[in-house]
Design a protein around this motif. Structure first.
Motif, PDB file in Angstrom:
ATOM      1  N   VAL A 133      28.019 -68.491  -0.263  1.00  0.00           N
ATOM      2  CA  VAL A 133      29.417 -68.905  -0.378  1.00  0.00           C
ATOM      3  C   VAL A 133      29.568 -70.385  -0.076  1.00  0.00           C
ATOM      4  O   VAL A 133      30.377 -71.087  -0.713  1.00  0.00           O
ATOM      5  CB  VAL A 133      30.311 -68.043   0.539  1.00  0.00           C
ATOM      6  CG1 VAL A 133      30.048 -68.321   2.020  1.00  0.00           C
ATOM      7  CG2 VAL A 133      31.787 -68.246   0.205  1.00  0.00           C
ATOM      8  N   GLN A 163      27.206 -59.446  -0.129  1.00  0.00           N
ATOM      9  CA  GLN A 163      27.799 -60.747   0.180  1.00  0.00           C
ATOM     10  C   GLN A 163      29.329 -60.615   0.220  1.00  0.00           C
ATOM     11  O   GLN A 163      30.044 -61.002  -0.703  1.00  0.00           O
ATOM     12  CB  GLN A 163      27.376 -61.784  -0.864  1.00  0.00           C
ATOM     13  CG  GLN A 163      25.896 -62.055  -0.912  1.00  0.00           C
ATOM     14  CD  GLN A 163      25.440 -62.903   0.277  1.00  0.00           C
ATOM     15  OE1 GLN A 163      26.239 -63.505   0.985  1.00  0.00           O
ATOM     16  NE2 GLN A 163      24.146 -62.943   0.497  1.00  0.00           N
ATOM     17  N   ASP A 165      31.624 -62.161   1.850  1.00  0.00           N
ATOM     18  CA  ASP A 165      32.391 -63.400   1.766  1.00  0.00           C
ATOM     19  C   ASP A 165      32.496 -63.894   0.328  1.00  0.00           C
ATOM     20  O   ASP A 165      33.516 -64.472  -0.058  1.00  0.00           O
ATOM     21  CB  ASP A 165      31.758 -64.478   2.647  1.00  0.00           C
ATOM     22  CG  ASP A 165      32.775 -65.137   3.571  1.00  0.00           C
ATOM     23  OD1 ASP A 165      33.960 -64.755   3.525  1.00  0.00           O
ATOM     24  OD2 ASP A 165      32.392 -66.026   4.345  1.00  0.00           O
ATOM     25  N   CYS A 166      31.468 -63.697  -0.471  1.00  0.00           N
ATOM     26  CA  CYS A 166      31.543 -64.100  -1.882  1.00  0.00           C
ATOM     27  C   CYS A 166      32.567 -63.259  -2.631  1.00  0.00           C
ATOM     28  O   CYS A 166      33.347 -63.785  -3.441  1.00  0.00           O
ATOM     29  CB  CYS A 166      30.166 -63.987  -2.538  1.00  0.00           C
ATOM     30  SG  CYS A 166      28.982 -65.241  -1.989  1.00  0.00           S
ATOM     31  N   HIS A 169      35.962 -64.552  -1.528  1.00  0.00           N
ATOM     32  CA  HIS A 169      36.311 -65.841  -2.133  1.00  0.00           C
ATOM     33  C   HIS A 169      36.612 -65.704  -3.627  1.00  0.00           C
ATOM     34  O   HIS A 169      37.457 -66.431  -4.161  1.00  0.00           O
ATOM     35  CB  HIS A 169      35.192 -66.860  -1.888  1.00  0.00           C
ATOM     36  CG  HIS A 169      35.281 -67.524  -0.549  1.00  0.00           C
ATOM     37  ND1 HIS A 169      34.930 -66.869   0.625  1.00  0.00           N
ATOM     38  CD2 HIS A 169      35.694 -68.767  -0.183  1.00  0.00           C
ATOM     39  CE1 HIS A 169      35.110 -67.705   1.646  1.00  0.00           C
ATOM     40  NE2 HIS A 169      35.574 -68.838   1.185  1.00  0.00           N
ATOM     41  N   ARG A 219      34.158 -62.358  10.461  1.00  0.00           N
ATOM     42  CA  ARG A 219      35.200 -63.077   9.727  1.00  0.00           C
ATOM     43  C   ARG A 219      35.250 -62.753   8.226  1.00  0.00           C
ATOM     44  O   ARG A 219      36.352 -62.661   7.664  1.00  0.00           O
ATOM     45  CB  ARG A 219      35.055 -64.577   9.965  1.00  0.00           C
ATOM     46  CG  ARG A 219      35.383 -64.955  11.400  1.00  0.00           C
ATOM     47  CD  ARG A 219      35.419 -66.452  11.610  1.00  0.00           C
ATOM     48  NE  ARG A 219      35.690 -66.777  13.018  1.00  0.00           N
ATOM     49  CZ  ARG A 219      35.841 -67.995  13.500  1.00  0.00           C
ATOM     50  NH1 ARG A 219      35.754 -69.038  12.657  1.00  0.00           N
ATOM     51  NH2 ARG A 219      36.082 -68.193  14.777  1.00  0.00           N
ATOM     52  N   PRO A 220      34.098 -62.588   7.552  1.00  0.00           N
ATOM     53  CA  PRO A 220      34.193 -62.220   6.136  1.00  0.00           C
ATOM     54  C   PRO A 220      34.995 -60.936   5.919  1.00  0.00           C
ATOM     55  O   PRO A 220      35.790 -60.844   4.971  1.00  0.00           O
ATOM     56  CB  PRO A 220      32.728 -62.054   5.715  1.00  0.00           C
ATOM     57  CG  PRO A 220      31.990 -62.991   6.613  1.00  0.00           C
ATOM     58  CD  PRO A 220      32.699 -62.889   7.944  1.00  0.00           C
ATOM     59  N   ARG A 223      38.692 -61.706   6.336  1.00  0.00           N
ATOM     60  CA  ARG A 223      39.216 -62.433   5.174  1.00  0.00           C
ATOM     61  C   ARG A 223      39.464 -61.476   4.015  1.00  0.00           C
ATOM     62  O   ARG A 223      40.453 -61.600   3.282  1.00  0.00           O
ATOM     63  CB  ARG A 223      38.243 -63.542   4.780  1.00  0.00           C
ATOM     64  CG  ARG A 223      38.307 -64.757   5.697  1.00  0.00           C
ATOM     65  CD  ARG A 223      37.550 -65.943   5.123  1.00  0.00           C
ATOM     66  NE  ARG A 223      36.130 -65.867   5.366  1.00  0.00           N
ATOM     67  CZ  ARG A 223      35.513 -66.408   6.420  1.00  0.00           C
ATOM     68  NH1 ARG A 223      36.212 -67.047   7.341  1.00  0.00           N
ATOM     69  NH2 ARG A 223      34.210 -66.327   6.557  1.00  0.00           N
TER      70      ARG A 223
END
Length: 278
Positions: A133, A163, A165-166, A169, A219-220, A223
């Motif tokens: 990311v 992944q 977080d990816c 995002h 955190r991911p 989010r």
């Protein structure tokens, strides 16, 4: 009247689902047995079969078994409520398959942090070098190329769908485009759902723990929860959005993302607006 062959139906299913055509060999091959039909299909039969196959691809995996109390209650108000308890369909047709593959490969569970009561999600990044990311974000900052940024994120989740977080995002990027792109909001929903569902594989049944924001590995997931709640709110699915936001507050009582300022509006059914969100 036109007819649809086995090969034609596989092509149609690939176009509608976004999945690789070769990966759809078996469900299409099994159509005569599963639907009591014979090739070729009429257009009406093909439409009905396509809808059933797409629904099957999108059907959520069941939540981990949660034991009920003597009165039959599961204590959902006191525990994390899994995505499969909130909705019966994933937006993306590949989400269920991703989860099944990850489950078969073996899941790394969340664990209690050393000497404390807070839980810690598995390390979101593995391997050498910067996290994928971060590389994608650096590419966008260096080139200003949003398409290349999205391509880098998609390449990362194809290589390793863990992944989170990816995925999150990708959801953020789609949410930013929702004002000018009619399909971007449901696109964002699909990415956020996948991120949350992948993360949930690491949670135990009847999870009542805290996943503190101060622990970077958590955190991911937060989010992704935050984005999923916003996406459902913007789609006017306020009961689903409220359930996700409640999960966010339950697992992160310090509320570093300001969910407490939105959830009361969502529970009242207030339509989303930029003003309401802020």
């Amino acid at each position: 009247m036109t007819t649809v062959t086995e090969d034609g139906l596989r092509t149609m299913l690939a176009e509608r689902s976004g999945l690789d055509r070769d990966s759809l060999w078996y469900p299409v091959y099994a159509v005569p047995r599963d639907f009591n039909l014979a090739w070729p299909l009429t257009d009406e039969q093909a439409d009905d079969v396509l809808q059933e196959l797409l629904d099957g691809l999108r059907r959520v995996l069941p939540a981990p078994q949660v034991e009920s109390g003597p009165d039959g209650e599961t204590g959902a108000g006191e525990r994390y409520v899994y995505l499969s308890e909130i909705t019966d369909r994933y937006e993306r047709c590949d989400t269920r398959r991703i989860l099944e593959r990850l489950h078969d490969r073996g899941i790394t569970p969340a664990r209690l942090d050393f000497g404390g009561e807070d839980w810690r999600m598995p390390a979101p990044y593995t391997g050498e070098g910067d996290p994928p990311v971060d590389r994608a974000l650096a590419l966008r900052e260096r080139t200003g190329d949003s398409a290349a940024y999205r391509a880098a994120l998609l390449a990362a989740v194809r290589e390793d769908p863990r992944q989170i977080d990816c995925w999150a995002h990708l959801g953020n990027d789609a949410l930013e485009r929702a004002g000018s792109d009619a399909t971007a909001l449901t696109e964002a929903l699909g990415y956020y759902q996948t991120a949350v569902a992948v993360a949930e594989l690491s949670l135990p049944p009847a999870f009542t723990g805290v996943l503190a924001w101060s622990q970077l590995d958590n955190r991911p997931f937060h989010r992704a929860l935050h984005g999923l709640g916003l996406a459902w709110w913007r789609l006017a699915e306020t009961s689903k959005a409220a359930a996700v936001m409640s999960n966010s507050l339950r697992t992160n009582p310090n509320d570093n993302q300001g969910v407490r300022y939105m959830i009361s509006k969502v529970k009242k059914g207030t339509p989303w607006s930029r003003t309401a969100e802020n």
